[in-house]
Design an enzyme around this catalytic site. Structure first.
Site, PDB file in Angstrom:
ATOM      1  N   GLY A  76       0.804  -1.229   0.000  1.00 42.24           N
ATOM      2  CA  GLY A  76       0.000   0.000   0.000  1.00 42.24           C
ATOM      3  C   GLY A  76       0.831   1.271   0.000  1.00 42.24           C
ATOM      4  O   GLY A  76       0.445   2.289   0.567  1.00 42.24           O
ATOM      5  N   CYS A 134      -0.139   0.653  -9.357  1.00 46.08           N
ATOM      6  CA  CYS A 134      -0.135  -0.056  -8.073  1.00 46.08           C
ATOM      7  C   CYS A 134      -1.533  -0.591  -7.769  1.00 46.08           C
ATOM      8  O   CYS A 134      -2.508   0.165  -7.761  1.00 46.08           O
ATOM      9  CB  CYS A 134       0.319   0.869  -6.954  1.00 46.08           C
ATOM     10  SG  CYS A 134       0.359   0.009  -5.376  1.00 46.08           S
ATOM     11  N   ASN A 195       3.665  -4.465 -13.566  1.00 45.18           N
ATOM     12  CA  ASN A 195       3.529  -4.423 -12.124  1.00 45.18           C
ATOM     13  C   ASN A 195       2.867  -5.747 -11.715  1.00 45.18           C
ATOM     14  O   ASN A 195       2.698  -6.637 -12.538  1.00 45.18           O
ATOM     15  CB  ASN A 195       2.692  -3.212 -11.699  1.00 45.18           C
ATOM     16  CG  ASN A 195       3.035  -2.739 -10.294  1.00 45.18           C
ATOM     17  OD1 ASN A 195       3.203  -3.554  -9.382  1.00 45.18           O
ATOM     18  ND2 ASN A 195       3.144  -1.439 -10.110  1.00 45.18           N
ATOM     19  N   THR A 196       2.500  -5.885 -10.478  1.00 47.25           N
ATOM     20  CA  THR A 196       1.987  -7.169  -9.987  1.00 47.25           C
ATOM     21  C   THR A 196       0.586  -7.477 -10.538  1.00 47.25           C
ATOM     22  O   THR A 196      -0.153  -6.577 -10.931  1.00 47.25           O
ATOM     23  CB  THR A 196       1.937  -7.155  -8.461  1.00 47.25           C
ATOM     24  OG1 THR A 196       1.189  -6.007  -8.042  1.00 47.25           O
ATOM     25  CG2 THR A 196       3.321  -7.107  -7.861  1.00 47.25           C
ATOM     26  N   GLY A 268      12.859  -7.991  -9.434  1.00 50.46           N
ATOM     27  CA  GLY A 268      12.077  -7.627  -8.264  1.00 50.46           C
ATOM     28  C   GLY A 268      12.145  -8.639  -7.147  1.00 50.46           C
ATOM     29  O   GLY A 268      13.148  -8.727  -6.408  1.00 50.46           O
ATOM     30  N   THR A 269      11.118  -9.465  -7.042  1.00 49.52           N
ATOM     31  CA  THR A 269      10.974 -10.422  -5.944  1.00 49.52           C
ATOM     32  C   THR A 269      12.220 -11.270  -5.709  1.00 49.52           C
ATOM     33  O   THR A 269      12.532 -11.610  -4.564  1.00 49.52           O
ATOM     34  CB  THR A 269       9.751 -11.328  -6.233  1.00 49.52           C
ATOM     35  OG1 THR A 269       8.587 -10.482  -6.293  1.00 49.52           O
ATOM     36  CG2 THR A 269       9.537 -12.371  -5.164  1.00 49.52           C
TER      37      THR A 269
HETATM   38  C1  LIG Z   1       6.848  -6.208  -1.711  1.00 48.24           C
HETATM   39  C2  LIG Z   1       6.686  -5.506  -3.040  1.00 48.24           C
HETATM   40  C3  LIG Z   1       6.547  -4.125  -3.060  1.00 48.24           C
HETATM   41  C4  LIG Z   1       6.405  -3.463  -4.282  1.00 48.24           C
HETATM   42  N1  LIG Z   1       6.309  -2.105  -4.290  1.00 48.24           N
HETATM   43  C5  LIG Z   1       6.269  -1.447  -5.478  1.00 48.24           C
HETATM   44  C6  LIG Z   1       6.305  -0.027  -5.526  1.00 48.24           C
HETATM   45  O1  LIG Z   1       6.378   0.662  -4.515  1.00 48.24           O
HETATM   46  N2  LIG Z   1       6.257   0.565  -6.751  1.00 48.24           N
HETATM   47  C7  LIG Z   1       6.194  -0.150  -7.923  1.00 48.24           C
HETATM   48  O2  LIG Z   1       6.171   0.443  -9.002  1.00 48.24           O
HETATM   49  N3  LIG Z   1       6.179  -1.504  -7.898  1.00 48.24           N
HETATM   50  C8  LIG Z   1       6.216  -2.148  -6.714  1.00 48.24           C
HETATM   51  N4  LIG Z   1       6.240  -3.514  -6.703  1.00 48.24           N
HETATM   52  C9  LIG Z   1       6.164  -4.256  -7.983  1.00 48.24           C
HETATM   53  C10 LIG Z   1       7.553  -4.617  -8.507  1.00 48.24           C
HETATM   54  O3  LIG Z   1       8.325  -3.472  -8.779  1.00 48.24           O
HETATM   55  C11 LIG Z   1       7.439  -5.475  -9.779  1.00 48.24           C
HETATM   56  O4  LIG Z   1       6.792  -4.727 -10.798  1.00 48.24           O
HETATM   57  C12 LIG Z   1       6.655  -6.753  -9.565  1.00 48.24           C
HETATM   58  O5  LIG Z   1       6.938  -7.303  -8.302  1.00 48.24           O
HETATM   59  C13 LIG Z   1       6.946  -7.802 -10.644  1.00 48.24           C
HETATM   60  O6  LIG Z   1       8.302  -8.136 -10.693  1.00 48.24           O
HETATM   61  P1  LIG Z   1       8.916  -9.429  -9.917  1.00 48.24           P
HETATM   62  O7  LIG Z   1       8.054 -10.600 -10.266  1.00 48.24           O
HETATM   63  O8  LIG Z   1      10.308  -9.541 -10.389  1.00 48.24           O
HETATM   64  O9  LIG Z   1       8.828  -9.096  -8.461  1.00 48.24           O
HETATM   65  C14 LIG Z   1       6.375  -4.206  -5.484  1.00 48.24           C
HETATM   66  C15 LIG Z   1       6.523  -5.595  -5.443  1.00 48.24           C
HETATM   67  C16 LIG Z   1       6.683  -6.258  -4.252  1.00 48.24           C
HETATM   68  C17 LIG Z   1       6.849  -7.744  -4.253  1.00 48.24           C
END
Ligand SMILES: Cc1cc2nc3c(=O)[nH]c(=O)nc-3n(C[C@H](O)[C@H](O)[C@H](O)COP(=O)(O)O)c2cc1C
Length: 308
Positions: A76, A134, A195-196, A268-269
């Site tokens: 959030g 987000c 993004n997610t 990311g993760t």
């Molecule tokens: C714990 C967590 C916090 C995140 N916070 C943000 C954020 O503040 N801003 C943003 O653009 N994406 C945020 N993301 C999304 C990541 O930047 C990324 O787009 C997404 O996790 C997919 O990539 P991944 O599978 O490699 O994690 C967040 C992801 C995670 C897991």
């Protein structure tokens, strides 16, 4: 070509990066926490946690849950606000010797534009990331799901500041290509995706969601195929570069995204369970590029063969 002779620099619109390996916002804090494990100067770029105009305390806990091949989060946008970022984090980030792409999120058009204007001209910022995607912030206009809103906010930010703009897109839409086109029309230098993915987890015996916010964003290897398809589709339909994100955990994943059409990628993760993953990827990348006979990263971008 010998791997050491391969050019790793990439051009993301007006932004030039030393290499295509960046870290994704929200998964790397403000970088300080990672400095003992990672040679931060080797990274192509860092996207610190998204900042908002005012401080936010984020969502009710629990905020993260592990899932099959991934994780759910509903943080959030917990952050101390733009002024605290400028004062406490930017000076440190600016001295790391890598590109800092400051990720901003506004609840309104005006907030996005104000934040962009505030950051314009500050030393140490290479570009702006617009987090219009987000899944965990309610109450705002959804700039990542409505094309007109997306184009307007990108154009407003472009007008307000001279920094290169990377618009970060959500996969939680019917047609991500049209949103990417809108970002391009608004003047984005690049689109970053994904993004997610909206998801949830349930404890059926308690009949309760596992996240305090009920739903959250799925990330990690589980979403890589979704991200690859999004990158592939978008890269063929826009002229601006695409930055690939989603489930990247090793050099093979990186190569898949490059071949699909990404000019650069964000990890990311994977940083959570393997904090040195980006260093391992950077060590292996020249050899992987050499295997495809590339002289530079651009030689492999978007080279997927679909004729069987
Ligand atoms: C714990 C967590 C916090 C995140 N916070 C943000 C954020 O503040 N801003 C943003 O653009 N994406 C945020 N993301 C999304 C990541 O930047 C990324 O787009 C997404 O996790 C997919 O990539 P991944 O599978 O490699 O994690 C967040 C992801 C995670 C897991």
């Amino acid at each position: 070509m010998h791997p050491t002779a391969i050019q790793l620099e990439v051009q993301i619109g007006r932004l030039r990066l030393a290499n295509p390996i960046l870290v994704a916002s929200g998964t790397f804090g403000y970088a300080r926490e990672m400095a003992e494990l990672v040679d931060l100067s080797r990274l192509g770029g860092i996207l610190p946690k998204t900042i908002t105009r005012e401080a936010r305390s984020g969502n009710r806990p629990p905020r993260t849950v592990e899932t099959t091949a991934g994780m759910l989060n509903s943080i959030g946008l917990d952050n101390d606000g733009i002024e605290a970022f400028i004062e406490r984090h930017l000076p440190y980030l600016a001295g790391l010797g890598t590109a800092v792409i400051v990720s901003i999120a506004g609840k309104s058009y005006g907030e996005f534009v104000d934040m962009a204007a505030r950051l314009d001209g500050l030393p140490g910022i290479a570009a702006l990331g617009l987090n219009i995607s987000c899944p965990n912030v309610s109450g705002g206009v959804d700039f990542g799901t409505a094309c007109q809103q997306c184009e307007r906010v990108v154009a407003g930010v472009r007008e307000a500041c001279g920094l290169p703009i990377l618009a970060k897109l959500t996969p939680n839409v019917t047609d991500i290509v049209s949103v990417a086109r809108a970002a391009e029309a608004g003047g984005a230098d690049a689109v970053a995706l994904i993004n997610t993915c909206l998801g949830m987890a349930i404890h059926w015996r308690r009949r309760r969601p596992l996240l305090g916010n009920v739903m959250g964003g799925l990330s990690g290897p589980a979403i890589k195929p979704i991200a690859l398809a999004a990158v592939y589709r978008v890269a063929r339909q826009v002229r601006i570069p695409v930055v690939g994100i989603g489930g990247i955990a090793n050099v093979d994943d990186v190569m898949e995204f490059l071949v699909a059409g990404a000019t650069a990628v964000e990890v990311g993760t994977a940083n959570f369970y393997n904090p040195t993953v980006t260093m391992q990827i950077l060590d292996a990348l020249p050899q992987a590029l050499a295997e495809l006979g590339a002289r530079c990263v651009a030689d492999v971008v978007g080279t997927l063969k679909t004729d069987f």
